[in-house]
Design a protein around this motif. Structure first.
Motif, mmCIF file in Angstrom:
data_model
loop_
_atom_site.group_PDB
_atom_site.id
_atom_site.type_symbol
_atom_site.label_atom_id
_atom_site.label_comp_id
_atom_site.label_asym_id
_atom_site.label_seq_id
_atom_site.Cartn_x
_atom_site.Cartn_y
_atom_site.Cartn_z
ATOM 1 N N ASP A 184 22.084 24.237 -10.312
ATOM 2 C CA ASP A 184 21.617 24.596 -8.974
ATOM 3 C C ASP A 184 21.593 26.118 -8.854
ATOM 4 O OD1 ASP A 184 21.111 25.022 -6.312
ATOM 5 O OD2 ASP A 184 22.599 23.592 -5.574
ATOM 6 N N ALA A 185 20.398 26.698 -8.803
ATOM 7 C CA ALA A 185 20.278 28.160 -8.719
ATOM 8 C C ALA A 185 20.894 28.706 -7.442
ATOM 9 C CB ALA A 185 18.804 28.554 -8.800
ATOM 10 N N ALA A 186 20.794 27.953 -6.358
ATOM 11 C CA ALA A 186 21.380 28.395 -5.090
ATOM 12 C C ALA A 186 22.901 28.477 -5.185
ATOM 13 C CB ALA A 186 20.961 27.461 -3.961
ATOM 14 N N GLU A 187 23.499 27.524 -5.910
ATOM 15 C CA GLU A 187 24.954 27.542 -6.081
ATOM 16 C C GLU A 187 25.372 28.742 -6.930
ATOM 17 O OE1 GLU A 187 29.032 26.575 -6.132
ATOM 18 O OE2 GLU A 187 27.381 26.192 -4.753
ATOM 19 N N LEU A 188 24.584 29.085 -7.939
ATOM 20 C CA LEU A 188 24.887 30.278 -8.730
ATOM 21 C C LEU A 188 24.833 31.523 -7.854
ATOM 22 C CD1 LEU A 188 25.452 31.685 -11.429
ATOM 23 C CD2 LEU A 188 22.962 31.807 -11.772
ATOM 24 N N GLU A 189 23.810 31.629 -7.018
ATOM 25 C CA GLU A 189 23.710 32.789 -6.126
ATOM 26 C C GLU A 189 24.907 32.863 -5.188
ATOM 27 O OE1 GLU A 189 20.052 33.222 -4.048
ATOM 28 O OE2 GLU A 189 18.804 32.972 -5.831
ATOM 29 N N ARG A 190 25.349 31.712 -4.705
ATOM 30 C CA ARG A 190 26.522 31.701 -3.815
ATOM 31 C C ARG A 190 27.754 32.225 -4.542
ATOM 32 N NH1 ARG A 190 30.968 28.993 -2.332
ATOM 33 N NH2 ARG A 190 30.854 27.658 -4.181
ATOM 34 N N ARG A 191 27.938 31.774 -5.774
ATOM 35 C CA ARG A 191 29.119 32.210 -6.530
ATOM 36 C C ARG A 191 29.032 33.694 -6.884
ATOM 37 N NH1 ARG A 191 30.943 27.446 -10.762
ATOM 38 N NH2 ARG A 191 30.648 25.658 -9.352
ATOM 39 N N SER A 227 20.001 34.585 -15.340
ATOM 40 C CA SER A 227 20.528 33.464 -14.565
ATOM 41 C C SER A 227 20.418 32.156 -15.346
ATOM 42 C CB SER A 227 19.808 33.355 -13.223
ATOM 43 O OG SER A 227 18.409 33.230 -13.411
ATOM 44 N N GLU A 228 19.337 32.001 -16.129
ATOM 45 C CA GLU A 228 19.174 30.781 -16.904
ATOM 46 C C GLU A 228 20.293 30.627 -17.930
ATOM 47 O OE1 GLU A 228 16.843 32.962 -16.296
ATOM 48 O OE2 GLU A 228 15.272 31.861 -15.203
ATOM 49 N N ARG A 229 20.572 31.699 -18.669
ATOM 50 C CA ARG A 229 21.660 31.650 -19.662
ATOM 51 C C ARG A 229 23.008 31.428 -18.993
ATOM 52 N NH1 ARG A 229 22.039 36.881 -22.605
ATOM 53 N NH2 ARG A 229 23.795 35.827 -23.597
ATOM 54 N N LEU A 230 23.202 32.078 -17.877
ATOM 55 C CA LEU A 230 24.475 31.969 -17.175
ATOM 56 C C LEU A 230 24.690 30.545 -16.658
ATOM 57 C CD1 LEU A 230 27.011 33.313 -16.087
ATOM 58 C CD2 LEU A 230 25.683 34.188 -14.168
ATOM 59 N N MET A 231 23.647 29.957 -16.083
ATOM 60 C CA MET A 231 23.774 28.593 -15.577
ATOM 61 C C MET A 231 24.062 27.610 -16.703
ATOM 62 S SD MET A 231 20.721 28.583 -12.717
ATOM 63 C CE MET A 231 20.886 26.837 -12.350
ATOM 64 N N LYS A 232 23.427 27.810 -17.847
ATOM 65 C CA LYS A 232 23.682 26.940 -18.996
ATOM 66 C C LYS A 232 25.122 27.096 -19.482
ATOM 67 C CE LYS A 232 21.891 25.742 -23.574
ATOM 68 N NZ LYS A 232 20.872 26.043 -24.614
ATOM 69 N N ALA A 233 25.611 28.332 -19.499
ATOM 70 C CA ALA A 233 26.966 28.599 -20.010
ATOM 71 C C ALA A 233 28.044 27.982 -19.139
ATOM 72 C CB ALA A 233 27.180 30.105 -20.131
ATOM 73 N N VAL A 234 27.787 27.888 -17.825
ATOM 74 C CA VAL A 234 28.813 27.359 -16.908
ATOM 75 C C VAL A 234 28.464 25.956 -16.417
ATOM 76 C CG1 VAL A 234 29.504 29.666 -16.191
ATOM 77 C CG2 VAL A 234 27.778 28.446 -14.856
#
Length: 412
Positions: free
Chosen positions: A356-363, A345-352
């Motif tokens: 907000d971890a909650a927003e990543l979970e929503r997507r 999740s850390e790498r993914l959030m940085k890439a996009v």
């Protein structure tokens, strides 16, 4: 002169067909599931080849037989994406959007045109849309989505349609989305002659009250009851215009009706609101409820005419070419699709560029409704891996087959 032919799938009763016909396309084939809609197509265009049945059934038609047509077009079922429904998308047995895109690999048309409801344009389906665009790029096409308002093309109705157009690279720069052509008439102005045709003395006063454009006409499906003019909000809008939206009339009001009577609309009136007119003449066959569904589920002919004309100009390479911008709808999908194995999740959030971890979970949650997403957890770390697209694209073992057969009588 060069002939521009079209294969139209999920043709319905002919809204898109008539618009494309007026634009200059010649139908090589129209495929439609509903018997009543097929009868309407045959009644209006006796020379067309109409294939009746499930468009995904190879016994109904063979896409390979139409390889190289100018245009592959269709109004594939809307319920999988409708805001009024469950928005099951790829998990809905009626979803044929991805399947239709896949036929481009077989038919290899110069252009593709698919239209659907506004719901497909929403964040819920960002990954689905991204997959469609990426798949068309793989097949050698340049594709764009656009939300068009029917009212911008003279249709007296609030009817947004989400439209996908894809063309081969030689033609794509010449495609320009149609500009709004004319403001629509009000409901009263559109229908006053029909409302007065039974010599009702209240027609003129009614027309002055009905001084707005109509809410979206909802054709509904065979899963529901008889014809009416839509959900509660739409019924309130109709009531403000002096229309009884609880069903349809067989005929316009007569001298025996009070001047202040709130009439119901006839199928002919609803067809006028959908864009059928003296400029777009068409006759509908079948019983009243069937006729209403055919009309209400259609792509308004003036909008289809405008988009079809724009595609035809591109195929003729007319006008000034433009640079086509590539749109990104779901960066989470794109990053996961390109990743090898799991991505934290850390790498993914940085890439996009998400913080907000909650927003990543929503997507991820939205993405997992249309794609298989594997999730691995190790301590406090979570990692994701994108799996298969769940939509039906022609797989022999897909659950769509059994569900389609089970619900066949209620699918429209």
């Amino acid at each position: 002169m060069t002939t521009f032919d079209v294969v139209e799938i999920c043709a319905g009763a002919g809204g898109q067909a008539l618009g494309l016909d007026k634009a200059g396309f010649e139908h090589a084939l129209a495929v439609e599931l509903d018997e009543n809609a097929c009868n309407t197509l045959r009644a209006n265009r006796s020379g067309w080849k109409i294939a009746e049945g499930d468009v995904a059934d190879p016994s109904v038609w063979r896409p390979h037989d139409y390889q190289g047509v100018s245009l592959l077009a269709g109004g594939v079922p809307c319920p999988p994406f409708s805001i009024a429904g469950k928005q099951l998308g790829a998990n809905d047995e009626r979803d044929l959007f991805a399947w239709a895109v896949e036929q481009v690999a077989v038919v290899q048309p110069d252009a593709l045109l698919l239209e659907n409801v506004r719901g497909l344009s929403m964040p819920r389906f960002a990954g689905y849309r991204q997959h469609v665009l990426d798949r068309l790029v793989q097949l050698g096409y340049i594709a764009e989505w656009r939300l068009l308002q029917a009212s911008d093309f003279g249709v007296p109705q609030l009817r947004p349609r989400f439209i996908l157009v894809a063309l081969k690279p030689d033609y794509a720069p010449y495609f320009h989305w149609p500009e709004p052509s004319k403001a629509p008439l009000t409901v009263g102005e559109t229908l006053v002659d029909l409302m007065a045709s039974g010599e009702w003395p209240g027609a003129q006063a009614w027309a002055k009250k009905a001084n707005k454009i109509a809410p979206t006409i909802v054709g509904g499906s065979k899963k529901h009851g008889g014809a009416d003019l839509g959900p509660t909000r739409a019924k309130r809008a109709w009531a403000e215009m002096g229309v009884d939206a609880l069903g349809l009339a067989d005929a316009p009001p007569t001298p025996g009706h009070p001047v202040d009577f709130a009439p119901k609309l006839t199928c002919q009136m609803v067809a006028r609101i959908q864009g059928w007119s003296k400029d777009y003449p068409w006759e509908f066959t079948g019983r009243k409820t069937s006729r209403y569904r055919q009309i209400g589920n259609a792509f308004p002919p003036p909008v289809a005419h405008a988009v079809g004309s724009a595609i035809l100009r591109a195929l003729r390479q007319e006008g000034q070419p433009r640079h086509v911008e590539t749109t990104e709808y779901d960066p989470v999908y794109k990053v996961l699709r390109s990743a090898e194995g799991f991505m934290t999740s850390e790498r993914l959030m940085k890439a996009v560029a998400l913080d907000d971890a909650a927003e990543l979970e929503r997507r991820i949650g939205l993405l997992s409704r249309d794609f298989e997403v594997e999730i691995e957890s190790a301590g406090s770390k979570t990692a994701y891996k994108l799996g298969k697209f769940k939509a039906f694209v022609g797989q022999e073992d897909h659950g769509r087959h059994d569900l389609f057969l089970k619900h066949r009588a209620r699918i429209s």
